[in-house]
Write a protein that holds these residues in place. Structure first.
Motif, PDB file in Angstrom:
ATOM      1  N   VAL A   1       0.883  -1.171   0.000  1.00  0.00           N
ATOM      2  CA  VAL A   1       0.000   0.000   0.000  1.00  0.00           C
ATOM      3  C   VAL A   1       0.918   1.217   0.000  1.00  0.00           C
ATOM      4  N   ASN A   2       1.156   1.780  -1.165  1.00  0.00           N
ATOM      5  CA  ASN A   2       2.268   2.722  -1.291  1.00  0.00           C
ATOM      6  C   ASN A   2       1.887   4.169  -1.539  1.00  0.00           C
ATOM      7  N   ALA A   3       0.607   4.477  -1.638  1.00  0.00           N
ATOM      8  CA  ALA A   3       0.202   5.870  -1.840  1.00  0.00           C
ATOM      9  C   ALA A   3      -1.148   6.108  -1.179  1.00  0.00           C
ATOM     10  N   PHE A   4      -1.348   7.337  -0.698  1.00  0.00           N
ATOM     11  CA  PHE A   4      -2.555   7.667   0.063  1.00  0.00           C
ATOM     12  C   PHE A   4      -3.079   9.033  -0.358  1.00  0.00           C
ATOM     13  N   VAL A   5      -4.394   9.162  -0.267  1.00  0.00           N
ATOM     14  CA  VAL A   5      -5.056  10.460  -0.399  1.00  0.00           C
ATOM     15  C   VAL A   5      -5.810  10.704   0.892  1.00  0.00           C
ATOM     16  N   LEU A   6      -5.532  11.840   1.525  1.00  0.00           N
ATOM     17  CA  LEU A   6      -6.174  12.182   2.790  1.00  0.00           C
ATOM     18  C   LEU A   6      -6.729  13.596   2.700  1.00  0.00           C
TER      19      LEU A   6
END
Length: 491
Positions: free
Chosen positions: A313-318
């Motif tokens: 899980v290498n990218a996030f949007v918060l």
């Protein structure tokens, strides 16, 4: 325009240095002025063959010199031409004086010009180097021309538009067409100057491209040339995890739509897998709207910490619809070692204390992209936003340096800036993108690019460009949902 300079943006200060370097290298500066003026006259005849009279308004500097050359060329071609000058023509110096001396037409005071039906104005009063408000006489002439709706061709930039910032200095012409030389200036792309330029023509007047390239910084128009090397086609045999696993963090049960838009956009933009991380209270509503996007319960920091053990899980949007507060801050600080898009509520949560975020970004190993619109920018970077001396580009660059993040300063003239000072200005976004949910879609596209391994600056710039292209494809009646369906493939 030379291909080598197609995407380059040159500030007025850089253009002055380029002109000086050209003269020092032996390039005939009057030959350059003649080339500029001839290009303007050619554009006038091409675009307005029906004109009853060409009215050339000349200023006291080299822009006025270009105008005198254009007036002479138009008269030589048999057109009816009138020339009006701001100030005393006898004080004109250098190449402009030479152009005035060669002009066979009478030169009347600017105040004497009365716009007539059938006129086409060639605005050669002031160019991109204007740094002060226009003189009252110039403003009065602009008002008369605008009132009579006389078409205007601008030389370099409509008089009154600041070439560095795009701001209006007291008043400005609204041109039907602008002819600039060698390269675009920031004022051609930044609002409100951009809408005053009409169609833009960049003409090569003969300065060697080498001299231009050597004296320009890292400011460019946002096109695939800025990031295309990082957007090569995916191998059809690539495993889904090789295309990245993007996670979007959802808000509570009454504010889930924004996160779902980001997640769906991320999947459409190329992430191999997308998971919506949802609090327990929102699981049911999110599950009822999701198919290809996966769903995972994340209630607090303990669940997030456990999930972060999975390095896939290498990218996030918060931020989209997440809610402002401590949990957003805690989550963001935990995610700074991964690729993170901090949007909307994610940024606003740090309004009162941004220090921890910026320090964490500085020492972290991740890639942080923040996507503020004007209001969010002012809340997170109030001292930068309040500095009226800075252009939008300079504000984005200052914010990127301060925050150690890539900044996507949104708007009709979105600027993407890196902490290094590198920046691009976007120009392909239609007005229809100003609609609810559009920013959530953009955040998801950035997240998808990060998940696929693109560097933060290139991921953001490519996302802004694809977002603009999607808006054009979706058309005037678009919604955020139809915008997602129109995201184009990476070039």
């Amino acid at each position: 325009m030379l291909d080598a300079l197609r995407d380059v943006l040159v500030t007025p200060a850089e253009m002055t240095a380029i002109d000086n370097a050209a003269a020092a290298s032996g390039v005939d500066s009057f030959a350059l002025m003649r080339s500029a003026g001839m290009a303007v006259s050619a554009a006038a005849l091409r675009l307005f063959p029906q004109a009853l009279r060409f009215v050339v308004l000349c200023g006291p500097g080299n822009n006025g010199g270009d105008g005198y050359v254009a007036a002479s060329a138009l008269a030589d071609g048999g057109a009816d031409v009138a020339v009006f000058a701001l100030g005393n023509p006898g004080t004109v110096k250098g190449d402009a004086a030479r152009a005035l001396g060669a002009c066979p037409l009478a030169v009347l005071p600017l105040a004497a010009y009365e716009p007539n039906l059938g006129d086409v104005v060639i605005d050669a009063l002031f160019g991109a180097g204007l740094t002060r408000d226009l003189p009252e006489q110039a403003q009065a002439t602009i008002a008369r021309v605008s009132e009579r709706r006389i078409p205007v061709i601008a030389v370099d930039l409509p008089s009154g538009v600041d070439g560095r910032t795009g701001e209006i200095r007291g008043a400005s012409f609204t041109a039907a067409h602008t002819v600039t030389f060698m390269a675009r200036k920031p004022g051609h792309l930044l609002m409100p100057g951009r809408v005053r330029c009409g169609t833009l023509e960049v003409f090569d007047i003969g300065i060697p491209a080498r001299l231009v390239s050597e004296r320009t910084g890292e400011l460019r128009l946002n096109t695939p040339a800025a990031w295309g090397l990082h957007a090569s086609a995916l191998d059809p045999a690539t495993h889904k995890y090789r295309r990245g696993h993007l996670s979007v963090l959802s808000g509570g049960s009454l504010s889930t739509g924004a996160a779902r838009l980001s997640a769906t956009a991320g999947l459409a933009a190329g992430a191999g897998l997308v998971t919506l991380a949802s609090p327990a209270e929102a699981l049911a509503v999110n599950a009822s709207h999701l198919t290809a996007v996966m769903l995972r319960e994340i209630q607090g920091t303990e669940e997030l910490a456990a999930w972060l053990k999975d390095k896939r899980v290498n990218a996030f949007v918060l931020g989209p619809g997440f809610g402002v507060g401590k949990q957003a801050r805690d989550f963001a600080l935990m995610l700074c070692d991964r690729a993170l898009v901090l949007d909307a509520d994610g940024m606003t949560s740090f309004e009162k204390d941004r220090t921890d975020l910026f320090e964490r970004a500085a020492r972290g190993e991740g890639r942080l992209v923040m996507t503020p619109h004007e209001g969010e920018f002012a809340r997170l970077f109030p001292e930068i936003a309040a500095d009226a001396a800075l252009s939008k580009i300079e504000k984005a660059q200052a914010a990127a340096r301060l925050s150690h993040a890539v900044i996507v300063y949104k708007g009709p003239d979105t600027v993407v800036a890196a902490p290094s000072g590198r920046a691009v200005v976007n120009a392909n976004a239609p007005p229809s993108l100003a609609t609810a949910g559009s920013g959530d879609v953009l955040a998801g596209i950035v997240g998808a690019h990060l998940a696929q391994g693109m560097p933060a600056f290139e991921a953001a710039a490519a996302a802004v460009w694809r977002h603009g292209e999607a808006g054009t494809r979706a058309g005037r009646g678009m919604t955020a949902e139809t915008l997602i369906e129109c995201i184009p493939p990476l070039p």
